[in-house]
Write an enzyme that holds these catalytic residues in place. Sequence first.
Site, PDB file in Angstrom:
ATOM      1  N   MET A   1      40.361  57.252  23.752  1.00  0.00           N
ATOM      2  CA  MET A   1      39.343  56.669  22.877  1.00  0.00           C
ATOM      3  C   MET A   1      37.932  57.079  23.309  1.00  0.00           C
ATOM      4  O   MET A   1      37.062  57.284  22.470  1.00  0.00           O
ATOM      5  CB  MET A   1      39.477  55.141  22.856  1.00  0.00           C
ATOM      6  CG  MET A   1      40.735  54.651  22.159  1.00  0.00           C
ATOM      7  SD  MET A   1      40.815  55.143  20.415  1.00  0.00           S
ATOM      8  CE  MET A   1      42.405  55.930  20.378  1.00  0.00           C
TER       9      MET A   1
ATOM     10  N   ILE B   1      45.298  56.044  30.062  1.00  0.00           N
ATOM     11  CA  ILE B   1      45.374  57.173  29.125  1.00  0.00           C
ATOM     12  C   ILE B   1      44.715  56.813  27.793  1.00  0.00           C
ATOM     13  O   ILE B   1      43.986  57.616  27.209  1.00  0.00           O
ATOM     14  CB  ILE B   1      46.833  57.630  28.927  1.00  0.00           C
ATOM     15  CG1 ILE B   1      47.413  58.111  30.262  1.00  0.00           C
ATOM     16  CG2 ILE B   1      46.914  58.761  27.892  1.00  0.00           C
ATOM     17  CD1 ILE B   1      48.914  58.377  30.250  1.00  0.00           C
ATOM     18  N   CYS B   2      44.939  55.585  27.319  1.00  0.00           N
ATOM     19  CA  CYS B   2      44.342  55.166  26.041  1.00  0.00           C
ATOM     20  C   CYS B   2      42.823  55.110  26.139  1.00  0.00           C
ATOM     21  O   CYS B   2      42.117  55.511  25.207  1.00  0.00           O
ATOM     22  CB  CYS B   2      44.888  53.807  25.617  1.00  0.00           C
ATOM     23  SG  CYS B   2      46.653  53.835  25.279  1.00  0.00           S
ATOM     24  N   THR B   3      42.326  54.624  27.256  1.00  0.00           N
ATOM     25  CA  THR B   3      40.876  54.576  27.445  1.00  0.00           C
ATOM     26  C   THR B   3      40.310  55.990  27.444  1.00  0.00           C
ATOM     27  O   THR B   3      39.301  56.266  26.781  1.00  0.00           O
ATOM     28  CB  THR B   3      40.519  53.829  28.746  1.00  0.00           C
ATOM     29  OG1 THR B   3      41.014  52.486  28.651  1.00  0.00           O
ATOM     30  CG2 THR B   3      39.015  53.796  28.967  1.00  0.00           C
TER      31      THR B   3
END
Length: 156
Positions: free
Chosen positions: A53, A48-50
């Site tokens: 970003m 999810i973070c990838t």
Amino acid sequence: MNETSKLSLGNAAPDFTLFDGDGKQWQLSAQRGKVVVLLFYPGDETPICTRQMCSVRDRWQDYAATSAEVVGISTNTAESHKNFAEHHNLPLRLLADTDRKVADSYGAKSMIPGKVARSVFVIDAQGVIRYRDVRPLGLFPPKDDEIIKAIRAAQQ
């Protein structure tokens, strides 16, 4: 109730200094005069973070058009940030909050132990919080359009 839990819209943003992926210091108070966006996220190279970003990267032209200073913050090390940014060609500065003190001072607390909540804070040119979105579970990243709209509102 502690002081950090009172942090909300209209409060002065707590100052801090952290290191980025290149080992350079970044201080919030040194950014006075421009809008700053703090994007707290749980961790480098997580799905999810990838996605979050990379979405910022893909909309970077729109973010850059606002002239806001946009930074990502997680508990990963500066070296991890450098690798993450290089791997995904991320244009924003990633700051290492390894002891979680900055995230805690902003109330970016996750329901997942040891992690930072996916959160967005937009701080105006005078250092006042104008937008706050804290997601303790963090399964859904914030929408870029909402962040850009909040930046524009903080500039008025």
